[in-house]
Design a protein around this motif. Structure first.
Motif, short mmCIF file in Angstrom:
data_model
loop_
_atom_site.label_atom_id
_atom_site.label_comp_id
_atom_site.label_asym_id
_atom_site.label_seq_id
_atom_site.Cartn_x
_atom_site.Cartn_y
_atom_site.Cartn_z
N UNK A 297 0.83 -1.19 0.00
CA UNK A 297 0.00 0.00 0.00
C UNK A 297 0.87 1.25 0.00
N UNK A 298 0.22 2.41 -0.04
CA UNK A 298 0.94 3.68 -0.03
C UNK A 298 1.68 3.90 1.29
N UNK B 150 16.16 0.76 -10.74
CA UNK B 150 16.10 2.22 -10.80
C UNK B 150 14.77 2.72 -11.34
N UNK B 151 14.14 1.93 -12.18
CA UNK B 151 12.84 2.30 -12.76
C UNK B 151 11.91 1.10 -12.66
N UNK B 152 10.61 1.38 -12.48
CA UNK B 152 9.62 0.30 -12.43
C UNK B 152 8.31 0.78 -13.04
N UNK B 153 7.68 -0.13 -13.78
CA UNK B 153 6.32 0.10 -14.29
C UNK B 153 5.66 -1.26 -14.41
N UNK B 154 4.57 -1.45 -13.68
CA UNK B 154 3.90 -2.74 -13.74
C UNK B 154 2.89 -2.88 -12.63
N UNK B 155 2.68 -4.12 -12.19
CA UNK B 155 1.71 -4.39 -11.12
C UNK B 155 2.38 -5.24 -10.06
N UNK B 156 2.09 -4.92 -8.80
CA UNK B 156 2.79 -5.54 -7.69
C UNK B 156 2.26 -6.91 -7.31
N UNK B 157 1.00 -7.21 -7.68
CA UNK B 157 0.38 -8.46 -7.26
C UNK B 157 0.63 -9.61 -8.21
N UNK C 117 7.19 3.42 -10.71
CA UNK C 117 8.19 3.62 -9.68
C UNK C 117 7.57 3.31 -8.33
N UNK C 118 7.28 4.29 -7.49
CA UNK C 118 6.72 3.99 -6.17
C UNK C 118 5.31 4.54 -5.97
N UNK C 119 4.60 4.86 -7.06
CA UNK C 119 3.26 5.41 -6.87
C UNK C 119 2.28 4.80 -7.87
N UNK C 120 1.01 4.64 -7.48
CA UNK C 120 0.01 4.08 -8.40
C UNK C 120 -0.34 5.07 -9.50
N UNK C 121 -0.63 4.54 -10.67
CA UNK C 121 -1.05 5.36 -11.81
C UNK C 121 -2.20 4.65 -12.50
N UNK C 122 -2.95 5.41 -13.29
CA UNK C 122 -4.01 4.84 -14.10
C UNK C 122 -3.47 4.54 -15.49
N UNK C 123 -4.04 3.57 -16.18
CA UNK C 123 -3.60 3.27 -17.55
C UNK C 123 -3.73 4.50 -18.45
N UNK C 124 -2.85 4.63 -19.43
CA UNK C 124 -2.88 5.81 -20.29
C UNK C 124 -4.07 5.86 -21.24
N UNK C 125 -4.74 4.73 -21.45
CA UNK C 125 -5.90 4.68 -22.33
C UNK C 125 -6.96 3.75 -21.73
N UNK D 232 -11.17 10.90 -0.08
CA UNK D 232 -11.08 10.88 -1.54
C UNK D 232 -9.70 11.30 -2.04
N UNK D 233 -9.41 10.90 -3.28
CA UNK D 233 -8.17 11.27 -3.96
C UNK D 233 -6.93 10.70 -3.28
N UNK D 234 -7.10 9.58 -2.60
CA UNK D 234 -5.96 8.88 -2.01
C UNK D 234 -5.71 7.60 -2.80
N UNK D 235 -4.55 7.00 -2.60
CA UNK D 235 -4.19 5.79 -3.33
C UNK D 235 -5.08 4.62 -2.92
N UNK D 236 -5.29 3.68 -3.82
CA UNK D 236 -6.07 2.49 -3.47
C UNK D 236 -5.42 1.73 -2.32
N UNK D 237 -6.27 1.15 -1.46
CA UNK D 237 -5.79 0.27 -0.39
C UNK D 237 -5.88 -1.17 -0.90
N UNK D 238 -4.74 -1.87 -1.05
CA UNK D 238 -4.78 -3.25 -1.56
C UNK D 238 -5.58 -4.17 -0.65
N UNK D 239 -5.94 -5.31 -1.22
CA UNK D 239 -6.80 -6.28 -0.54
C UNK D 239 -6.32 -6.60 0.88
#
Length: 785
Positions: A152-153, A167-174, A187-195, A604-611
């Motif tokens: 989580x955040x 040094x760089x990361x892009x993907x899913x942690x689960x 990297x170290x923060x959640x993002x939404x898909x670009x499309x 609101x506007x906070x990072x998702x809390x994982x399962x």
């Protein structure tokens, strides 16, 4: 070079005078790799069986991976642990999975050193080793190596990719994610898909775009600086998501069924020399239906599920080709050491009949043939989380028996390709040396002329447990250097030693023969003694490649020797205690960053809390209370957890307060307020009152009464007879003020962010102390009917 440099930490070699006119400068030398050091690229496929790539005899088209094999080496004796996180820990550390605390996936960790899901810092990652030798290090795609409670955040981030040398990361942690609505981290923060899916988004394409970009960013500035790229697709793990244009390429090609597929692939493997002459095809699995025994509806459905998988694999290969072409066009591929591996054998998690929602497997919820047939036209699209039946997993592991999660060769023997034009003279040859995933790190270090470090960031390192197979690059007849390897997965055990292999299946060689389905059998000391006395099988795999001739009775002394070796290895690598496999492991209590509490506050506007760190409402009486200031036209999600595969959502729509409970994608239980949500400050509440106990064997959580309140007035109620017993989501966590990825409910389109007022906070209370009096409220709601 006119600059004078010196190694950091050594004495300054310049001159210090009273002014710079009397002084001579010198600079700490930047960390640089050896001239000509190769790039390193690991490509990790998910749930891909020995018989599923084109170059391993499959009819599925994988031209780009085939090209790597043709220009390099194809290994037919590489082994993994039979499960994803454990294998990935071996790939990156060179240590065995129990040494890494990774007996299983992180979500089922238990409190023993070999099973706690926490890779010790003394087991350094290859990324940490190479970063210390002047490499750029990138991780793209699936991670699944951080304790689930630490994703989580709130962190800690020390076991995220950037904390382990990347040094760089892009993907899913689960462990898996929706391919159209992925749970992404940059990297170290959640993002939404670009499309969006409607705009043509697919995760595999996105991951390849990022990998190409990471490499290009650095190469344009430092073209001589080598990189290590750890690239892990979400494919071929469920959900099998691919645009129809790809799956339709295989229409009709699997109508003959899994038996026919096995025969075809087996013959091709013999022709290609992938299997030794005289190899026998393993038996028809007792758990798999004979194709001819199926109804026409079943055959049509199951064939379509395989068409979708095949399209998914070809689509993945296509995008991997883009990555390889980018390296080729930039002149990097020639000196890039590429290793391609699958993390385990093909997956049987789709069950006997396949699935349109893999969450059902993890909740022990039965599949419905009728529901699967109704979904057939949409398979591969974003509406379902689909997986093929286990007959295709068995076929995908041709010529071996069984599948992922088990230590027969069907679970542990996997595709492995090595390609390095500048470093390997051989082209298109097959190698049969015994290898294991723990051997990849020492082989890379051997190729680079680098010693495993004695310490990383002040932490003394443990010995690397794998061995290099570099000698096989130039010599097809080089002796195998890996002589002994233990296996353990969900109490299913095996050991290899110098051409012999002993296997102790649990609960038995098949579920049919054991008369116990996965997760139903208890592993006790008495059961262990019985298994050690009578449950071990023995195969001379140097002559019996596919484990078809059990010689345990004839070679009793050899069997006893191997059983003893298994226990020696188990003691050496923290394998014990053996823990009963059960889906209930998902819901075990584990250490949390904060003390146990009964009240969770979300804004609101906070990072998702994982399962694993979200408010745990399963099988519990609970309330969800939102404080809002409503303006005209206010609507949107107040709080939700999950996605289209299952979950719950509290939201405002058309001026009404709504609550939806999505039971594993099968049915939505919907409450809608009888009155409008008033303007101004309001307290909006959902309450769930238990009315029964969960039935875990039947895949049902506790039933209850759901009720909605606006400013204390009861405005809706209904029974919610079916809830998820163990997991709400496979990756889509809890979010406040929006539905982050796929929609929990068909009542709205994501993200359906709250607007038209102010959402102050939402409180989830699991204490049971804040419920209203149902007797008083009954008359209130009746008056509003």
């Amino acid at each position: 070079m006119s600059l004078k440099e010196y190694p950091p930490g050594t004495a300054f070699p310049g001159v210090i005078g009273r002014t710079d006119a009397e002084s001579t400068p010198a600079w700490p030398a930047p960390l640089r790799a050896k001239p000509g050091a190769p790039n390193v690229l690991f490509i990790v496929l998910d749930d891909t069986g020995f018989g599923q790539l084109g170059c391993y005899g499959s009819p599925i088209r994988t031209p780009n991976l085939d090209r790597l094999a043709k220009g390099g080496l194809l290994y037919n004796n590489m082994h993994t642990t039979a499960l994803c996180s454990p294998t990935r820990s071996c790939i990156l550390t060179g240590r065995n999975h129990h040494s890494n605390g990774m007996a299983g996936i992180t979500e089922i960790s238990v409190g023993y050193p070999g099973r706690n899901g926490t890779i010790p810092f003394e087991n350094g990652f290859l990324s940490e080793m190479l970063a210390g030798h002047g490499y750029n290090t990138y991780c793209v795609g699936k991670w699944h190596l951080t304790p689930a409670e630490q994703t989580s955040a709130a962190g800690p981030y020390s076991r995220w990719p950037l904390g382990r040398g990347f040094e760089r990361y892009y993907g899913f942690l689960g462990g898996d994610t929706h391919q159209y609505y992925p749970d992404l981290v940059h990297d170290n923060h959640p993002v939404r898909p670009p499309k969006t899916p409607e705009e043509g988004y697919h995760l595999t394409e996105d991951l390849v775009d990022r990998a190409i970009g990471f490499v290009a960013d650095a190469k344009q500035v430092a073209p001589d600086k080598p990189f290590f790229l750890y690239f892990c697709t979400g494919a071929m793990h469920a959900p099998h998501h691919v645009p129809t244009e790809w799956s339709d390429r295989y229409k009709g090609q699997f109508d003959g069924g899994w038996d026919a597929y096995r025969e075809k692939v087996f013959r091709r493997q013999l022709e290609l020399g992938i299997l030794p002459p005289g190899t026998q095809l393993s038996r028809h699995d007792p758990d798999v239906q004979a194709w001819d025994s199926l109804s026409s509806d079943e055959q049509h459905l199951y064939a379509r599920m395989m068409e979708v998988f095949a399209g998914f694999l070809e689509h993945t290969d296509h995008h991997l080709g883009r990555l390889l072409r980018s390296l080729e066009e930039s002149g990097e591929l020639e000196n890039t050491l590429v290793m391609v591996i699958s993390d385990n054998g093909a997956s049987a998690e789709g069950g006997l009949h396949g699935s349109v929602n893999e969450l059902k497997f993890f909740n022990n919820t039965p599949e419905s043939l009728e529901q699967n047939l109704a979904a057939m036209g949409d398979l591969g699209g974003p509406r379902h989380f689909n997986h093929y039946p286990w007959g295709w997993a068995w076929a995908g592991n041709t010529p071996f028996k069984r599948w992922k999660r088990e230590t027969y060769r069907g679970g542990t023997s996997d595709p492995f390709i090595v390609h390095w034009p500048r470093g390997i003279r051989a082209r298109g040859e097959i190698r049969s040396q015994y290898c294991h995933a723990i051997d990849m790190v020492p082989t890379v270090l051997d190729c680079l002329g680098i010693e495993a470090p004695a310490e990383i960031r002040g932490v003394t390192q443990s010995p690397v447990e794998g061995v290099s197979f570099k000698s096989s690059f130039q010599d097809a007849d080089a002796e195998s250097r890996h002589h002994t390897q233990y296996f353990e997965m969900f109490c299913h055990r095996a050991i290899y030693h110098d051409g012999w292999r002993a296997v102790c299946p649990f609960p038995g060689p098949s579920f049919t023969e054991a008369k116990e389905p996965f997760g139903a059998a208890r592993f006790t000391e008495a059961r262990l003694r019985e298994l050690d006395a009578h449950g071990w099988e023995l195969y001379h795999v140097a002559e019996d490649w596919t484990e078809t001739r059990d010689v345990a009775a004839r070679e009793r002394d050899k069997l006893i020797e191997l059983i003893a070796r298994w226990y020696v290895e188990a003691g050496r690598y923290d394998v014990l205690p053996l823990v009963t496999p059960s889906l209930e492991l998902f819901s075990l209590e584990r250490p949390q960053l904060s003390r146990e509490r009964e009240r969770y506050v979300y804004r609101p506007n906070t990072s998702p809390a994982p399962e694993n760190v979200a408010a745990h409402v399963l099988n519990r009486t609970h309330t969800i209370t939102a404080q809002v200031d409503v303006k005209d036209g206010a609507e949107g999600v107040l709080l939700c957890h999950g996605g289209l595969t299952g979950g719950y959502s509290l939201f405002i729509k058309d001026r009404k307060l709504h609550y939806v409970y999505n039971f594993v994608g099968e049915k939505e239980f919907h409450l809608e307020s009888a009155v409008d949500v008033p303007g101004g400050p309001s307290e909006l509440r959902f309450e769930f009152q238990l009315t029964g106990a969960p039935d875990l064997p039947a895949g049902r959580g506790a039933p209850g009464l759901g009720r909605l309140f606006i400013n204390g007035d009861l405005v809706a109620q209904c029974d919610i007879p079916k809830t998820m017993p163990l997991l709400i989501s496979l990756g889509e966590g809890l979010t406040c003020g929006r539905d982050e990825n796929s929609a929990v409910s068909q009542q709205y389109q994501p993200p359906f962010a709250f607007k038209g007022g102010t959402l102050v906070e939402v409180v989830v209370d699991v204490s049971g102390e804040h419920l209203h009096d149902p007797a008083t409220e009954a008359s209130t709601v009746m008056a509003r009917q």
